[in-house]
Design a protein around this motif. Structure first.
Motif, PDB file in Angstrom:
ATOM      1  N   PRO A   1       0.820  -1.212   0.000  1.00  0.00           N
ATOM      2  CA  PRO A   1       0.000   0.000   0.000  1.00  0.00           C
ATOM      3  C   PRO A   1       0.856   1.267   0.000  1.00  0.00           C
ATOM      4  N   THR A   2       0.229   2.403  -0.237  1.00  0.00           N
ATOM      5  CA  THR A   2       0.961   3.662  -0.157  1.00  0.00           C
ATOM      6  C   THR A   2       1.593   3.776   1.224  1.00  0.00           C
ATOM      7  N   THR A   3       2.812   4.218   1.260  1.00  0.00           N
ATOM      8  CA  THR A   3       3.679   4.338   2.434  1.00  0.00           C
ATOM      9  C   THR A   3       4.008   2.982   3.071  1.00  0.00           C
ATOM     10  N   GLY A   4       3.753   1.898   2.360  1.00  0.00           N
ATOM     11  CA  GLY A   4       4.142   0.580   2.858  1.00  0.00           C
ATOM     12  C   GLY A   4       5.651   0.422   2.805  1.00  0.00           C
ATOM     13  N   LEU A   5       6.217  -0.126   3.876  1.00  0.00           N
ATOM     14  CA  LEU A   5       7.668  -0.322   3.992  1.00  0.00           C
ATOM     15  C   LEU A   5       7.946  -1.800   4.188  1.00  0.00           C
ATOM     16  N   THR A   6       8.933  -2.311   3.453  1.00  0.00           N
ATOM     17  CA  THR A   6       9.345  -3.710   3.571  1.00  0.00           C
ATOM     18  C   THR A   6      10.865  -3.769   3.649  1.00  0.00           C
ATOM     19  N   VAL A   7      11.383  -4.561   4.595  1.00  0.00           N
ATOM     20  CA  VAL A   7      12.822  -4.738   4.754  1.00  0.00           C
ATOM     21  C   VAL A   7      13.161  -6.183   4.384  1.00  0.00           C
ATOM     22  N   ILE A   8      14.130  -6.323   3.474  1.00  0.00           N
ATOM     23  CA  ILE A   8      14.572  -7.645   3.025  1.00  0.00           C
ATOM     24  C   ILE A   8      16.084  -7.727   3.206  1.00  0.00           C
ATOM     25  N   ASP A   9      16.543  -8.789   3.860  1.00  0.00           N
ATOM     26  CA  ASP A   9      17.974  -9.030   4.055  1.00  0.00           C
ATOM     27  C   ASP A   9      18.463 -10.096   3.091  1.00  0.00           C
ATOM     28  N   PHE A  10      19.714  -9.931   2.645  1.00  0.00           N
ATOM     29  CA  PHE A  10      20.345 -10.863   1.707  1.00  0.00           C
ATOM     30  C   PHE A  10      21.708 -11.248   2.237  1.00  0.00           C
ATOM     31  N   ASP A  11      22.021 -12.527   2.174  1.00  0.00           N
ATOM     32  CA  ASP A  11      23.321 -13.022   2.625  1.00  0.00           C
ATOM     33  C   ASP A  11      24.290 -13.025   1.440  1.00  0.00           C
ATOM     34  N   VAL A  12      24.595 -11.818   0.936  1.00  0.00           N
ATOM     35  CA  VAL A  12      25.492 -11.649  -0.206  1.00  0.00           C
ATOM     36  C   VAL A  12      26.385 -10.431   0.055  1.00  0.00           C
ATOM     37  N   THR A  13      27.429 -10.298  -0.745  1.00  0.00           N
ATOM     38  CA  THR A  13      28.320  -9.140  -0.604  1.00  0.00           C
ATOM     39  C   THR A  13      28.152  -8.139  -1.746  1.00  0.00           C
ATOM     40  N   SER A  14      27.399  -8.509  -2.786  1.00  0.00           N
ATOM     41  CA  SER A  14      27.208  -7.624  -3.928  1.00  0.00           C
ATOM     42  C   SER A  14      25.718  -7.451  -4.235  1.00  0.00           C
ATOM     43  N   TRP A  15      25.338  -6.218  -4.546  1.00  0.00           N
ATOM     44  CA  TRP A  15      23.950  -5.934  -4.918  1.00  0.00           C
ATOM     45  C   TRP A  15      23.569  -6.656  -6.216  1.00  0.00           C
ATOM     46  N   LYS A  16      24.544  -6.984  -7.022  1.00  0.00           N
ATOM     47  CA  LYS A  16      24.259  -7.701  -8.274  1.00  0.00           C
ATOM     48  C   LYS A  16      23.763  -9.126  -8.009  1.00  0.00           C
ATOM     49  N   ASN A  17      24.013  -9.627  -6.799  1.00  0.00           N
ATOM     50  CA  ASN A  17      23.665 -11.017  -6.473  1.00  0.00           C
ATOM     51  C   ASN A  17      22.436 -11.157  -5.570  1.00  0.00           C
ATOM     52  N   ILE A  18      21.684 -10.077  -5.375  1.00  0.00           N
ATOM     53  CA  ILE A  18      20.545 -10.205  -4.456  1.00  0.00           C
ATOM     54  C   ILE A  18      19.446 -11.070  -5.069  1.00  0.00           C
ATOM     55  N   SER A  19      19.020 -12.046  -4.285  1.00  0.00           N
ATOM     56  CA  SER A  19      17.898 -12.921  -4.626  1.00  0.00           C
ATOM     57  C   SER A  19      17.628 -13.770  -3.388  1.00  0.00           C
ATOM     58  N   ASN A  20      16.492 -14.401  -3.335  1.00  0.00           N
ATOM     59  CA  ASN A  20      16.145 -15.285  -2.212  1.00  0.00           C
ATOM     60  C   ASN A  20      16.402 -14.636  -0.854  1.00  0.00           C
ATOM     61  N   GLY A  21      15.936 -13.413  -0.702  1.00  0.00           N
ATOM     62  CA  GLY A  21      16.123 -12.694   0.556  1.00  0.00           C
ATOM     63  C   GLY A  21      15.137 -13.124   1.618  1.00  0.00           C
ATOM     64  N   LYS A  22      15.384 -12.648   2.823  1.00  0.00           N
ATOM     65  CA  LYS A  22      14.504 -12.917   3.959  1.00  0.00           C
ATOM     66  C   LYS A  22      13.771 -11.629   4.306  1.00  0.00           C
ATOM     67  N   THR A  23      12.450 -11.642   4.212  1.00  0.00           N
ATOM     68  CA  THR A  23      11.641 -10.476   4.562  1.00  0.00           C
ATOM     69  C   THR A  23      11.579 -10.406   6.082  1.00  0.00           C
ATOM     70  N   ILE A  24      12.214  -9.387   6.650  1.00  0.00           N
ATOM     71  CA  ILE A  24      12.303  -9.324   8.111  1.00  0.00           C
ATOM     72  C   ILE A  24      11.338  -8.325   8.748  1.00  0.00           C
ATOM     73  N   LEU A  25      10.758  -7.439   7.940  1.00  0.00           N
ATOM     74  CA  LEU A  25       9.840  -6.440   8.507  1.00  0.00           C
ATOM     75  C   LEU A  25       8.963  -5.884   7.411  1.00  0.00           C
ATOM     76  N   ASN A  26       7.686  -5.718   7.714  1.00  0.00           N
ATOM     77  CA  ASN A  26       6.823  -4.921   6.854  1.00  0.00           C
ATOM     78  C   ASN A  26       5.948  -4.054   7.747  1.00  0.00           C
ATOM     79  N   LEU A  27       5.897  -2.785   7.401  1.00  0.00           N
ATOM     80  CA  LEU A  27       5.086  -1.808   8.132  1.00  0.00           C
ATOM     81  C   LEU A  27       4.114  -1.176   7.149  1.00  0.00           C
TER      82      LEU A  27
END
Length: 161
Positions: free
Chosen positions: A129-155
């Protein structure tokens, strides 16, 4: 580890006869921005790099967060490519982030936001929704490799009102 914080812009006003990218936030957009930014502040650990779409409604939302989180101007950037509604375009911009950055906060638009949250995280949402916030963590060292993240927070505003 990389942390991606995705925020859809606040509720915008259709009251003015202006181009889509010039639409400002309406009063509720400002209120929800403060609500979510203040709630997120409890989880926030500096520093963060903020990237915002140049669209007025996204930029106004990003500035609320910048103020509440006390993010310095040198860590705030307007990226013209974030004025997109396309998931693939949004993913390409995020993957271009400098690998020195550990936490990236992106302010943008639907349906791209919902698409990226659902593609990268491990929780599915029908609609961010509008102003919806989601935090996703990735166990990687490069932004080029982000995938299969863990959604740790949604507000979402409706859950905090």
């Amino acid at each position: 580890m990389k942390r991606l914080i995705l925020v859809r812009h606040g509720k915008s006003s259709w009251k003015y006869d202006v181009a889509d990218d010039k639409r400002p936030l309406k009063k509720r957009g400002f209120k929800d921005g403060e609500l979510i930014a203040n709630a997120f502040e409890k989880f926030y650990v500096a520093p963060v790099k903020i990237w915002s779409s140049p669209a007025v409604r996204a930029l106004e939302t990003a500035r609320i967060f910048q103020d509440v989180l006390k993010v310095e101007e040198k860590n705030f950037e307007i990226k013209s490519g974030l004025y997109t509604f396309n998931k693939k375009d949004l993913l390409n911009i995020i993957s271009s982030c400098d690998d020195q950055v550990q936490k990236l906060m992106v302010f943008g638009h639907n349906p791209a936001m919902t698409g990226v949250v659902n593609e990268l995280g491990d929780k599915e949402f029908d609609n961010i929704p509008t102003t919806g916030l989601t935090v996703i963590d990735f166990d990687v060292t490069s932004w080029k490799n982000i995938s299969n993240g863990k959604t740790i927070l949604n507000l979402f505003p409706k859950n905090l009102r």
